[in-house]
Design an enzyme around this catalytic site. Structure first.
Site, PDB file in Angstrom:
ATOM      1  N   ASP A 151       0.848  -1.188   0.000  1.00 10.77           N
ATOM      2  CA  ASP A 151       0.000   0.000   0.000  1.00 10.77           C
ATOM      3  C   ASP A 151       0.895   1.253   0.000  1.00 10.77           C
ATOM      4  OD1 ASP A 151      -2.383   1.408   0.187  1.00 10.77           O
ATOM      5  OD2 ASP A 151      -2.536   1.224   2.370  1.00 10.77           O
ATOM      6  N   ILE A 162      -9.993  -0.396   3.219  1.00  6.87           N
ATOM      7  CA  ILE A 162     -10.579  -0.173   4.536  1.00  6.87           C
ATOM      8  C   ILE A 162      -9.533  -0.470   5.607  1.00  6.87           C
ATOM      9  CG2 ILE A 162     -12.352  -0.969   6.156  1.00  6.87           C
ATOM     10  CD1 ILE A 162     -14.051  -1.611   3.551  1.00  6.87           C
TER      11      ILE A 162
END
Ligand code: ZN
Length: 333
Positions: free
Chosen positions: A94, A278
Protein backbone atom coordinates in the site's frame (compact mmCIF):
# COMPACT_ATOMS: atom_id res chain seq x y z
CA UNK A 1 13.98 -13.70 -5.27
CA UNK A 2 10.74 -15.32 -4.14
CA UNK A 3 7.75 -15.54 -6.45
CA UNK A 4 4.36 -14.98 -4.88
CA UNK A 5 3.14 -17.91 -6.94
CA UNK A 6 5.24 -20.25 -4.82
CA UNK A 7 3.52 -18.84 -1.74
CA UNK A 8 0.02 -19.59 -3.04
CA UNK A 9 -0.85 -15.92 -3.52
CA UNK A 10 -2.52 -14.37 -6.57
CA UNK A 11 -2.18 -11.00 -8.27
CA UNK A 12 -5.16 -8.71 -8.84
CA UNK A 13 -5.68 -9.16 -12.59
CA UNK A 14 -8.30 -11.88 -12.59
CA UNK A 15 -9.87 -10.65 -9.34
CA UNK A 16 -10.51 -7.23 -10.86
CA UNK A 17 -11.72 -8.53 -14.23
CA UNK A 18 -14.33 -10.65 -12.45
CA UNK A 19 -15.27 -7.87 -10.05
CA UNK A 20 -15.96 -5.40 -12.84
CA UNK A 21 -18.07 -7.91 -14.71
CA UNK A 22 -19.90 -8.99 -11.58
CA UNK A 23 -20.58 -5.51 -10.20
CA UNK A 24 -18.82 -5.94 -6.86
CA UNK A 25 -15.54 -4.81 -5.29
CA UNK A 26 -12.65 -6.65 -3.64
CA UNK A 27 -11.92 -5.68 -0.05
CA UNK A 28 -8.41 -4.41 0.63
CA UNK A 29 -7.77 -4.66 4.34
CA UNK A 30 -4.56 -3.42 5.96
CA UNK A 31 -2.86 -5.62 8.52
CA UNK A 32 -0.21 -4.98 11.13
CA UNK A 33 -0.56 -7.86 13.55
CA UNK A 34 -1.66 -11.45 13.98
CA UNK A 35 -5.13 -10.77 15.35
CA UNK A 36 -5.99 -8.53 12.42
CA UNK A 37 -4.74 -11.10 9.92
CA UNK A 38 -6.64 -13.91 11.62
CA UNK A 39 -9.83 -11.85 11.53
CA UNK A 40 -9.37 -10.97 7.85
CA UNK A 41 -8.69 -14.56 6.81
CA UNK A 42 -11.50 -16.01 8.91
CA UNK A 43 -13.99 -13.51 7.49
CA UNK A 44 -12.78 -14.10 3.92
CA UNK A 45 -12.72 -17.88 4.26
CA UNK A 46 -16.18 -18.03 5.79
CA UNK A 47 -17.69 -15.80 3.13
CA UNK A 48 -15.50 -17.20 0.32
CA UNK A 49 -14.49 -13.69 -0.65
CA UNK A 50 -11.33 -12.86 -2.58
CA UNK A 51 -9.23 -10.55 -0.44
CA UNK A 52 -6.30 -8.16 -0.70
CA UNK A 53 -3.96 -8.04 2.29
CA UNK A 54 -2.37 -4.62 2.37
CA UNK A 55 0.95 -3.72 3.91
CA UNK A 56 1.69 -0.05 4.34
CA UNK A 57 5.05 1.54 4.96
CA UNK A 58 3.95 2.06 8.54
CA UNK A 59 3.12 -1.64 8.87
CA UNK A 60 6.54 -2.57 7.51
CA UNK A 61 8.16 -0.34 10.08
CA UNK A 62 5.93 -1.63 12.86
CA UNK A 63 5.88 -5.35 12.20
CA UNK A 64 8.89 -6.00 9.92
CA UNK A 65 8.54 -6.82 6.24
CA UNK A 66 9.97 -10.35 6.54
CA UNK A 67 7.57 -11.30 9.28
CA UNK A 68 4.60 -9.83 7.39
CA UNK A 69 5.42 -11.80 4.27
CA UNK A 70 5.66 -15.07 6.19
CA UNK A 71 2.40 -14.20 7.91
CA UNK A 72 0.74 -13.77 4.50
CA UNK A 73 2.18 -17.11 3.41
CA UNK A 74 0.83 -18.63 6.61
CA UNK A 75 -2.51 -16.99 5.91
CA UNK A 76 -2.89 -19.05 2.72
CA UNK A 77 -2.36 -22.28 4.67
CA UNK A 78 -4.63 -21.08 7.47
CA UNK A 79 -7.36 -20.32 4.92
CA UNK A 80 -7.13 -23.86 3.55
CA UNK A 81 -7.27 -25.24 7.08
CA UNK A 82 -10.49 -23.29 7.55
CA UNK A 83 -11.98 -25.18 4.62
CA UNK A 84 -11.44 -22.58 1.90
CA UNK A 85 -10.36 -24.83 -0.92
CA UNK A 86 -9.05 -22.23 -3.36
CA UNK A 87 -8.12 -19.12 -1.39
CA UNK A 88 -7.83 -15.99 -3.51
CA UNK A 89 -5.43 -13.92 -1.45
CA UNK A 90 -3.34 -11.07 -2.79
CA UNK A 91 -0.43 -9.54 -0.87
CA UNK A 92 -0.25 -5.89 -1.80
CA UNK A 93 2.09 -3.03 -0.96
CA UNK A 94 0.00 0.00 0.00
CA UNK A 95 1.38 3.44 -0.93
CA UNK A 96 4.81 2.43 -2.19
CA UNK A 97 6.77 5.67 -2.47
CA UNK A 98 9.85 4.64 -4.42
CA UNK A 99 11.00 2.26 -7.14
CA UNK A 100 13.37 0.59 -4.67
CA UNK A 101 10.60 -0.19 -2.20
CA UNK A 102 8.32 -1.59 -4.90
CA UNK A 103 11.17 -3.67 -6.32
CA UNK A 104 12.02 -5.10 -2.93
CA UNK A 105 8.39 -6.14 -2.44
CA UNK A 106 8.21 -7.74 -5.90
CA UNK A 107 11.45 -9.61 -5.15
CA UNK A 108 10.15 -10.64 -1.77
CA UNK A 109 6.90 -12.35 -2.71
CA UNK A 110 4.29 -9.58 -2.95
CA UNK A 111 1.78 -10.24 -5.74
CA UNK A 112 0.78 -6.61 -6.22
CA UNK A 113 2.29 -3.21 -5.46
CA UNK A 114 1.08 0.35 -5.42
CA UNK A 115 3.38 3.10 -6.57
CA UNK A 116 1.95 6.33 -5.25
CA UNK A 117 3.64 9.16 -7.09
CA UNK A 118 0.46 11.24 -7.09
CA UNK A 119 2.16 14.08 -5.19
CA UNK A 120 4.72 14.49 -7.99
CA UNK A 121 4.22 16.60 -11.13
CA UNK A 122 2.23 14.68 -13.78
CA UNK A 123 5.17 13.71 -16.03
CA UNK A 124 7.23 12.54 -13.06
CA UNK A 125 4.29 10.46 -11.80
CA UNK A 126 4.16 8.80 -15.23
CA UNK A 127 7.91 8.17 -15.37
CA UNK A 128 8.13 6.60 -11.91
CA UNK A 129 4.95 4.56 -12.34
CA UNK A 130 6.14 3.22 -15.70
CA UNK A 131 9.48 2.22 -14.19
CA UNK A 132 7.70 0.19 -11.49
CA UNK A 133 5.28 -1.36 -14.02
CA UNK A 134 8.11 -2.39 -16.33
CA UNK A 135 9.86 -4.15 -13.46
CA UNK A 136 6.80 -5.71 -11.80
CA UNK A 137 5.27 -7.05 -14.99
CA UNK A 138 8.37 -9.16 -15.65
CA UNK A 139 7.24 -11.20 -12.66
CA UNK A 140 3.51 -10.96 -13.31
CA UNK A 141 3.04 -8.65 -10.32
CA UNK A 142 0.22 -6.17 -10.82
CA UNK A 143 0.64 -2.43 -10.22
CA UNK A 144 -1.76 0.14 -8.83
CA UNK A 145 -1.02 3.79 -9.56
CA UNK A 146 -2.62 7.00 -8.34
CA UNK A 147 -3.80 10.17 -10.04
CA UNK A 148 -5.23 13.00 -7.98
CA UNK A 149 -4.60 13.68 -4.30
CA UNK A 150 -6.64 12.50 -1.32
CA UNK A 151 -6.95 14.57 1.80
CA UNK A 152 -6.22 13.11 5.21
CA UNK A 153 -3.54 11.11 6.97
CA UNK A 154 -2.56 7.48 6.49
CA UNK A 155 0.65 6.44 8.17
CA UNK A 156 3.21 8.63 6.48
CA UNK A 157 0.96 9.72 3.62
CA UNK A 158 -0.76 12.97 4.35
CA UNK A 159 -2.23 15.94 2.59
CA UNK A 160 -4.26 18.84 3.87
CA UNK A 161 -6.39 19.20 0.78
CA UNK A 162 -7.72 16.91 -1.92
CA UNK A 163 -7.48 17.39 -5.67
CA UNK A 164 -9.96 15.37 -7.66
CA UNK A 165 -8.57 13.19 -10.42
CA UNK A 166 -8.85 14.94 -13.79
CA UNK A 167 -10.81 12.67 -16.14
CA UNK A 168 -9.06 14.19 -19.15
CA UNK A 169 -5.72 12.79 -17.91
CA UNK A 170 -6.64 9.16 -17.22
CA UNK A 171 -6.34 7.68 -20.73
CA UNK A 172 -2.93 9.23 -21.32
CA UNK A 173 -1.78 8.15 -17.85
CA UNK A 174 -3.01 4.56 -18.06
CA UNK A 175 -1.70 4.10 -21.61
CA UNK A 176 1.74 5.53 -20.99
CA UNK A 177 2.34 3.82 -17.64
CA UNK A 178 0.74 0.45 -18.37
CA UNK A 179 -0.60 0.33 -14.80
CA UNK A 180 -3.17 -2.37 -13.98
CA UNK A 181 -5.45 -0.27 -11.81
CA UNK A 182 -5.87 3.36 -10.90
CA UNK A 183 -6.54 4.92 -7.51
CA UNK A 184 -8.57 8.06 -7.96
CA UNK A 185 -9.60 10.99 -5.82
CA UNK A 186 -13.35 11.66 -5.75
CA UNK A 187 -13.76 12.82 -2.17
CA UNK A 188 -12.70 9.84 -0.07
CA UNK A 189 -10.07 10.62 2.51
CA UNK A 190 -7.58 8.82 4.77
CA UNK A 191 -8.06 8.40 8.52
CA UNK A 192 -10.96 8.61 10.97
CA UNK A 193 -11.49 12.36 10.48
CA UNK A 194 -12.30 12.46 6.81
CA UNK A 195 -14.08 15.78 6.89
CA UNK A 196 -14.03 18.84 9.10
CA UNK A 197 -17.33 19.75 10.76
CA UNK A 198 -17.38 22.78 8.40
CA UNK A 199 -17.44 20.47 5.37
CA UNK A 200 -20.40 18.53 6.78
CA UNK A 201 -23.99 19.20 7.67
CA UNK A 202 -25.52 17.99 10.93
CA UNK A 203 -28.38 15.55 11.26
CA UNK A 204 -30.96 17.55 13.20
CA UNK A 205 -32.20 14.42 15.01
CA UNK A 206 -28.94 12.82 16.14
CA UNK A 207 -26.59 15.79 16.01
CA UNK A 208 -24.14 13.58 14.08
CA UNK A 209 -22.12 14.92 11.17
CA UNK A 210 -23.30 14.10 7.66
CA UNK A 211 -20.37 14.15 5.23
CA UNK A 212 -20.50 15.66 1.73
CA UNK A 213 -21.28 13.09 -1.00
CA UNK A 214 -18.57 11.53 -3.17
CA UNK A 215 -18.07 13.08 -6.60
CA UNK A 216 -19.82 10.40 -8.63
CA UNK A 217 -19.83 12.72 -11.64
CA UNK A 218 -16.02 12.58 -11.67
CA UNK A 219 -16.13 8.78 -11.35
CA UNK A 220 -18.61 8.57 -14.23
CA UNK A 221 -16.41 10.77 -16.42
CA UNK A 222 -13.37 8.59 -15.62
CA UNK A 223 -15.29 5.40 -16.46
CA UNK A 224 -16.38 6.92 -19.73
CA UNK A 225 -12.76 7.65 -20.62
CA UNK A 226 -11.49 4.24 -19.50
CA UNK A 227 -14.28 1.73 -19.98
CA UNK A 228 -13.70 -1.49 -18.05
CA UNK A 229 -10.53 -0.26 -16.35
CA UNK A 230 -10.15 -1.21 -12.66
CA UNK A 231 -10.62 1.79 -10.36
CA UNK A 232 -9.50 1.88 -6.72
CA UNK A 233 -10.87 3.88 -3.80
CA UNK A 234 -8.56 4.65 -0.90
CA UNK A 235 -9.65 6.13 2.40
CA UNK A 236 -12.99 4.32 2.32
CA UNK A 237 -13.67 3.52 5.94
CA UNK A 238 -17.14 4.47 7.06
CA UNK A 239 -16.14 5.14 10.69
CA UNK A 240 -19.09 3.24 12.25
CA UNK A 241 -20.63 5.42 14.92
CA UNK A 242 -21.26 2.41 17.17
CA UNK A 243 -17.47 1.96 17.52
CA UNK A 244 -16.90 5.68 18.00
CA UNK A 245 -19.59 5.66 20.71
CA UNK A 246 -18.05 2.59 22.37
CA UNK A 247 -14.68 4.34 22.44
CA UNK A 248 -16.04 7.65 23.68
CA UNK A 249 -18.18 6.03 26.38
CA UNK A 250 -15.19 4.15 27.80
CA UNK A 251 -12.91 7.12 28.25
CA UNK A 252 -11.81 7.63 24.65
CA UNK A 253 -11.87 10.92 22.86
CA UNK A 254 -12.84 10.87 19.18
CA UNK A 255 -15.00 13.93 18.71
CA UNK A 256 -16.63 14.31 15.30
CA UNK A 257 -14.91 11.31 13.70
CA UNK A 258 -16.67 10.79 10.38
CA UNK A 259 -16.29 8.51 7.34
CA UNK A 260 -17.82 7.59 3.99
CA UNK A 261 -21.42 6.37 4.27
CA UNK A 262 -21.69 2.71 3.33
CA UNK A 263 -24.52 3.45 0.93
CA UNK A 264 -22.10 5.41 -1.24
CA UNK A 265 -19.49 2.66 -1.13
CA UNK A 266 -22.15 0.15 -2.12
CA UNK A 267 -22.96 2.30 -5.12
CA UNK A 268 -19.27 2.61 -6.04
CA UNK A 269 -18.72 -1.15 -5.70
CA UNK A 270 -21.30 -1.77 -8.42
CA UNK A 271 -19.30 0.38 -10.87
CA UNK A 272 -15.75 0.01 -12.21
CA UNK A 273 -14.52 0.53 -8.66
CA UNK A 274 -13.15 -2.92 -7.92
CA UNK A 275 -10.90 -2.36 -4.91
CA UNK A 276 -12.03 -0.54 -1.79
CA UNK A 277 -9.47 0.15 0.95
CA UNK A 278 -10.58 -0.17 4.54
CA UNK A 279 -8.18 0.39 7.42
CA UNK A 280 -9.50 2.90 9.97
CA UNK A 281 -12.69 0.91 10.61
CA UNK A 282 -10.74 -2.09 11.86
CA UNK A 283 -8.55 0.16 14.02
CA UNK A 284 -11.73 1.56 15.55
CA UNK A 285 -13.21 -1.91 16.11
CA UNK A 286 -10.01 -3.11 17.75
CA UNK A 287 -9.79 -0.09 20.02
CA UNK A 288 -13.50 -0.17 20.91
CA UNK A 289 -13.32 -3.85 21.93
CA UNK A 290 -10.15 -3.39 24.00
CA UNK A 291 -11.56 -0.33 25.76
CA UNK A 292 -14.76 -2.20 26.58
CA UNK A 293 -12.83 -5.02 28.24
CA UNK A 294 -10.74 -2.58 30.26
CA UNK A 295 -13.80 -0.61 31.32
CA UNK A 296 -15.66 -3.72 32.44
CA UNK A 297 -12.73 -5.71 33.84
CA UNK A 298 -10.07 -3.32 35.11
CA UNK A 299 -8.15 -6.24 36.61
CA UNK A 300 -7.60 -7.95 33.26
CA UNK A 301 -3.97 -8.24 32.24
CA UNK A 302 -3.86 -11.22 29.87
CA UNK A 303 -3.55 -9.75 26.34
CA UNK A 304 -5.51 -12.69 24.95
CA UNK A 305 -8.49 -11.60 27.00
CA UNK A 306 -8.67 -8.22 25.26
CA UNK A 307 -7.04 -8.98 21.90
CA UNK A 308 -9.43 -11.94 21.52
CA UNK A 309 -12.58 -9.82 21.71
CA UNK A 310 -10.87 -7.25 19.46
CA UNK A 311 -10.26 -10.00 16.90
CA UNK A 312 -13.90 -11.11 17.12
CA UNK A 313 -15.19 -7.59 16.55
CA UNK A 314 -12.86 -7.04 13.60
CA UNK A 315 -14.01 -10.32 12.06
CA UNK A 316 -17.62 -9.22 12.39
CA UNK A 317 -16.72 -5.90 10.76
CA UNK A 318 -14.90 -7.57 7.84
CA UNK A 319 -17.80 -9.93 7.19
CA UNK A 320 -20.23 -7.04 7.26
CA UNK A 321 -18.14 -5.14 4.70
CA UNK A 322 -17.77 -8.17 2.45
CA UNK A 323 -21.44 -9.15 2.48
CA UNK A 324 -23.31 -5.87 2.92
CA UNK A 325 -21.06 -3.27 1.31
CA UNK A 326 -18.70 -4.77 -1.30
CA UNK A 327 -20.73 -7.79 -2.38
CA UNK A 328 -17.63 -9.99 -2.79
CA UNK A 329 -19.00 -12.95 -0.81
CA UNK A 330 -19.11 -16.24 -2.68
CA UNK A 331 -16.85 -14.92 -5.47
CA UNK A 332 -13.90 -17.19 -4.60
CA UNK A 333 -15.34 -20.64 -3.97
ZN1 ZN B 1 -4.45 5.02 0.84
Amino acid sequence: MVSYKELGLVNTREMFAKAIKGGYAIPAFNFNNMEQLQAIIKASAETKSPVILQVSKGARNYANQTLLRYMAQGAVEYAKELGWEHPQICLHLDHGDSFELCKSCVDFGFSSVMIDASHLPYEENIALTKKVVDYAHQYDVTVEAELGVLAGVEDEVSSAVSHYTKPEEVVDFATRTGCDSLAISIGTSHGAYKFTPEQCTRDPKTGKLVPPPLAFDVLDAIMEQLPGFPIVLHGSSSVPQEYVDMINSTGGKLPDAVGIPEEQLRKAAKSAVCKINIDSDSRLAFTAAVRKVFAEKPGEFDPRKYCGPARDLMEELYKHKIINVLGSNGKAE
